[in-house]
Design an enzyme around this catalytic site. Sequence first.
Site, PDB file in Angstrom:
ATOM      1  N   LYS A  45       3.268  -7.080  12.256  1.00  0.00           N
ATOM      2  CA  LYS A  45       2.511  -7.183  11.031  1.00  0.00           C
ATOM      3  C   LYS A  45       2.975  -8.786  10.299  1.00  0.00           C
ATOM      4  O   LYS A  45       4.324  -8.952  10.215  1.00  0.00           O
ATOM      5  CB  LYS A  45       2.779  -6.184  10.216  1.00  0.00           C
ATOM      6  CG  LYS A  45       1.976  -6.443   8.708  1.00  0.00           C
ATOM      7  CD  LYS A  45       2.181  -4.705   8.031  1.00  0.00           C
ATOM      8  CE  LYS A  45       1.454  -4.886   6.482  1.00  0.00           C
ATOM      9  NZ  LYS A  45       1.379  -3.716   5.946  1.00  0.00           N
ATOM     10  N   ARG A 105       0.653  -1.163  -0.117  1.00  0.00           N
ATOM     11  CA  ARG A 105      -0.001   0.145   0.033  1.00  0.00           C
ATOM     12  C   ARG A 105       0.839   1.329  -0.064  1.00  0.00           C
ATOM     13  O   ARG A 105       2.043   1.227   0.506  1.00  0.00           O
ATOM     14  CB  ARG A 105      -0.951  -0.026   1.129  1.00  0.00           C
ATOM     15  CG  ARG A 105      -1.983  -1.015   1.115  1.00  0.00           C
ATOM     16  CD  ARG A 105      -2.879  -1.003   2.329  1.00  0.00           C
ATOM     17  NE  ARG A 105      -3.284   0.404   2.851  1.00  0.00           N
ATOM     18  CZ  ARG A 105      -3.034   0.920   3.863  1.00  0.00           C
ATOM     19  NH1 ARG A 105      -2.308   0.316   4.759  1.00  0.00           N
ATOM     20  NH2 ARG A 105      -3.779   2.165   3.938  1.00  0.00           N
ATOM     21  N   ARG A 129       0.128   6.298  19.383  1.00  0.00           N
ATOM     22  CA  ARG A 129       0.778   7.313  19.741  1.00  0.00           C
ATOM     23  C   ARG A 129       1.818   6.697  21.004  1.00  0.00           C
ATOM     24  O   ARG A 129       1.312   6.317  21.854  1.00  0.00           O
ATOM     25  CB  ARG A 129      -0.200   8.570  20.161  1.00  0.00           C
ATOM     26  CG  ARG A 129       0.328   9.889  20.689  1.00  0.00           C
ATOM     27  CD  ARG A 129      -0.572  10.789  20.462  1.00  0.00           C
ATOM     28  NE  ARG A 129      -1.813  10.385  20.760  1.00  0.00           N
ATOM     29  CZ  ARG A 129      -2.262  10.551  22.099  1.00  0.00           C
ATOM     30  NH1 ARG A 129      -1.577  11.203  23.051  1.00  0.00           N
ATOM     31  NH2 ARG A 129      -3.638  10.096  22.615  1.00  0.00           N
TER      32      ARG A 129
HETATM   33  C1  BTN Z   1       0.502  -3.868   2.360  1.00  0.00           C
HETATM   34  O1  BTN Z   1       1.152  -2.808   2.008  1.00  0.00           O
HETATM   35  O2  BTN Z   1       0.107  -4.247   3.484  1.00  0.00           O
HETATM   36  C2  BTN Z   1      -0.438  -4.743   1.421  1.00  0.00           C
HETATM   37  C3  BTN Z   1       0.630  -5.620   0.742  1.00  0.00           C
HETATM   38  C4  BTN Z   1       0.085  -6.450  -0.186  1.00  0.00           C
HETATM   39  C5  BTN Z   1       1.047  -7.574  -0.974  1.00  0.00           C
HETATM   40  C6  BTN Z   1       0.069  -8.542  -1.930  1.00  0.00           C
HETATM   41  S1  BTN Z   1       1.455  -9.806  -2.206  1.00  0.00           S
HETATM   42  C7  BTN Z   1       0.377 -10.293  -3.559  1.00  0.00           C
HETATM   43  C8  BTN Z   1      -0.057  -9.144  -3.982  1.00  0.00           C
HETATM   44  N1  BTN Z   1       0.701  -8.766  -5.265  1.00  0.00           N
HETATM   45  C9  BTN Z   1       1.301  -7.502  -5.081  1.00  0.00           C
HETATM   46  O3  BTN Z   1       2.186  -6.988  -5.642  1.00  0.00           O
HETATM   47  N2  BTN Z   1       0.951  -6.961  -3.702  1.00  0.00           N
HETATM   48  C10 BTN Z   1      -0.133  -7.765  -3.117  1.00  0.00           C
END
Ligand code: BTN
Length: 321
Positions: A185, A120, A318
């Site tokens: 995470k 993201r 925070r």
């Molecule tokens: C995040 O940033 O938390 C989201 C991560 C999403 C990763 C997945 S792996 C499969 C799919 N292909 C990608 O290029 N990204 C998502």
Amino acid sequence: MKPNTLLDLLSDHRVHSGESLAKQLGVSRTAVWKQIRKAVAEGIEVTTIRGQGYQLVTELDLLDRQKIVDGLAKEYEDKIDVTVLKEVDSTNAEVARKLLAPGHGMPVVLADAQTEGRGRRGRSWSSPKGQNLYMSMGLTLRGGFEGLSGLSLVLGVAVVRALSRLGVQGAGLKWPNDLYAGGKKFGGILVEIQGELQEGQVQVIAGLGINVHMKEAIAVDQPWTSLLKHWPEQKWVRNDLATEVINGVAEALVHFEQEGFSVFRDEWQRYDIFLGQPLAAREGSLSGTGAGVDAGGNYQLETDGGLISVMAGDISLRVTA
Ligand code: BTN
């Protein structure tokens, strides 16, 4: 993925002669030896037993399209088109390409490795070979763009449910849809809206990355864990995880299309790792206490001025003195 690769053949952990491997793969014994050397260079342990052959030592968890398809619920098996690749730039990008030439059913793409895995907010997603789940689904939903409100949260709920069906409890969600365990995470969901088709149908690509076996990470800039690290007593099989998640997402989407986010809201709040925590949002300009999501899936902060909903951007814990 092509069946009968060298590692498929070795995956029973028996001793295989170079000759029999060469015969089954349709290559020379020298080619087998080269493939063994390549696997060893990639960190897979294979012992050479003189006069007998090769034996795989490393426990492998290979992706297998047929096993994933066989696990799909009867009502979805004809409606889902599963592709498993050894390597791809990004499974989200591959689903986008598939949507340009639609085949039969909802495209689901898994890859053993991604060379340009995306996260993201323009971040990259570490995607080492063979360790984790990288999977994307091309979803077509009715109800126009406004009907998508809360979709990414629903996907998070579907994943937590899938993990619970596999026997582990305690997975949490960090708004909007990061997957957490023990404050770290282990997965994330990238939702990319493709566009509107006719009659209010919207195409969305939902990409899911779950750290499964990963024990060490390169280029991960936040506290992370993996299913194996957090739940080491569980035997993690990527095919089973993929099947449970696909079934779970397909089932959740039926309810989401009919009833919207409201039917998932209470459940999402139960997994909310921010609830009751001191939080900062809007690049630090807003602070308050985590108060769950509103009916549209926006995150709420309890502030001195009352409840404020945050629609986008990062929310973080925070640090209080
Ligand atoms: C995040 O940033 O938390 C989201 C991560 C999403 C990763 C997945 S792996 C499969 C799919 N292909 C990608 O290029 N990204 C998502």
